[in-house]
Design an enzyme around this catalytic site. Sequence first.
Site, PDB file in Angstrom:
ATOM      1  N   TYR A 102       0.859  -1.183   0.000  1.00 33.03           N
ATOM      2  CA  TYR A 102       0.000   0.000   0.000  1.00 33.03           C
ATOM      3  C   TYR A 102       0.894   1.231   0.000  1.00 33.03           C
ATOM      4  O   TYR A 102       1.517   1.558   1.013  1.00 33.03           O
ATOM      5  CB  TYR A 102      -0.906  -0.039   1.225  1.00 33.03           C
ATOM      6  CG  TYR A 102      -1.987   1.013   1.314  1.00 33.03           C
ATOM      7  CD1 TYR A 102      -2.215   1.928   0.287  1.00 33.03           C
ATOM      8  CD2 TYR A 102      -2.801   1.086   2.433  1.00 33.03           C
ATOM      9  CE1 TYR A 102      -3.214   2.880   0.370  1.00 33.03           C
ATOM     10  CE2 TYR A 102      -3.811   2.035   2.533  1.00 33.03           C
ATOM     11  CZ  TYR A 102      -4.001   2.927   1.505  1.00 33.03           C
ATOM     12  OH  TYR A 102      -4.998   3.880   1.609  1.00 33.03           O
ATOM     13  N   LYS A 130      -1.642  -1.466  -3.927  1.00 36.35           N
ATOM     14  CA  LYS A 130      -2.693  -0.449  -3.881  1.00 36.35           C
ATOM     15  C   LYS A 130      -1.994   0.886  -4.042  1.00 36.35           C
ATOM     16  O   LYS A 130      -1.208   1.306  -3.193  1.00 36.35           O
ATOM     17  CB  LYS A 130      -3.469  -0.507  -2.567  1.00 36.35           C
ATOM     18  CG  LYS A 130      -4.571   0.552  -2.499  1.00 36.35           C
ATOM     19  CD  LYS A 130      -5.314   0.526  -1.170  1.00 36.35           C
ATOM     20  CE  LYS A 130      -6.347   1.652  -1.131  1.00 36.35           C
ATOM     21  NZ  LYS A 130      -7.029   1.743   0.183  1.00 36.35           N
TER      22      LYS A 130
END
Length: 260
Positions: A102, A130
């Site tokens: 992330y 992400k």
Amino acid sequence: MAGGCDGLVLNGTTGESPTTTDAEKAELIAAVRDAVGNRAALVAGVGTADTRHTAEGARAAEKAGADGVLVVTPYYSRPPQEAVEAHFRQVADASGLPVMLYDIPGRTGTRIEPETMIRLAGHPRIVAVKDCSYDLLGTQKVLARTELAYYAGCDEHVLALYAVGAAGCVSTVANAVPGPIAAVLDAFDAGDTAHAAELQLEAMPLIEAMTAAGLPGTVTAKALLTRLGLPAGPVRAPLLPAGPETADALRALYDRLVAP
């Protein structure tokens, strides 16, 4: 799930991971797995500022029934890239679950630099990203040199990243309107790129109001879901709930998008 999502991310930013306990996180994974069975992939957020704690979270998520883990860059301490890479490798080695990195430097203070991402792609369990880097050039550099599955983490980038090879999105706005967000990707897959662009732009007023109008997406998502009669629950301190005017405005934008 009925609205078009094929996976769910639990214990993420919108799920208020900083203020939920480890026990609550595990209970949530088990409860959602019980509710959806195998109809959805469950990715559990386990990232913290502490490598040891994050590795423990990955093992706990695996035990609770998650299919993968979402691991945010360690925040506040601002580790250099060598330490960032070591952190992710240690967490990836801690369980048998695939890892989604992330990258959100606006919140963490530290970027996962493209060269670091490219090296991490060599780990057999680091498989996805992400992306909230706001660096389209860097993202394309990684896409061109790795097989990492990229997911837009910012709703305004859903179509832009998908068009250059992303695998999908991890959406805040889809908590309330999964159908319109999924429709953008479906139109692109069908080859109707003009319609995909139209759908992305139609969603932009709600996207802006939920993610870029001064309140965290956690606050706006829960306010809108509550207005829709869904059991979103209150936000936890230090966040404060949205006021009624904000909630009313979000509901109006929702109505305009889903029932124009």
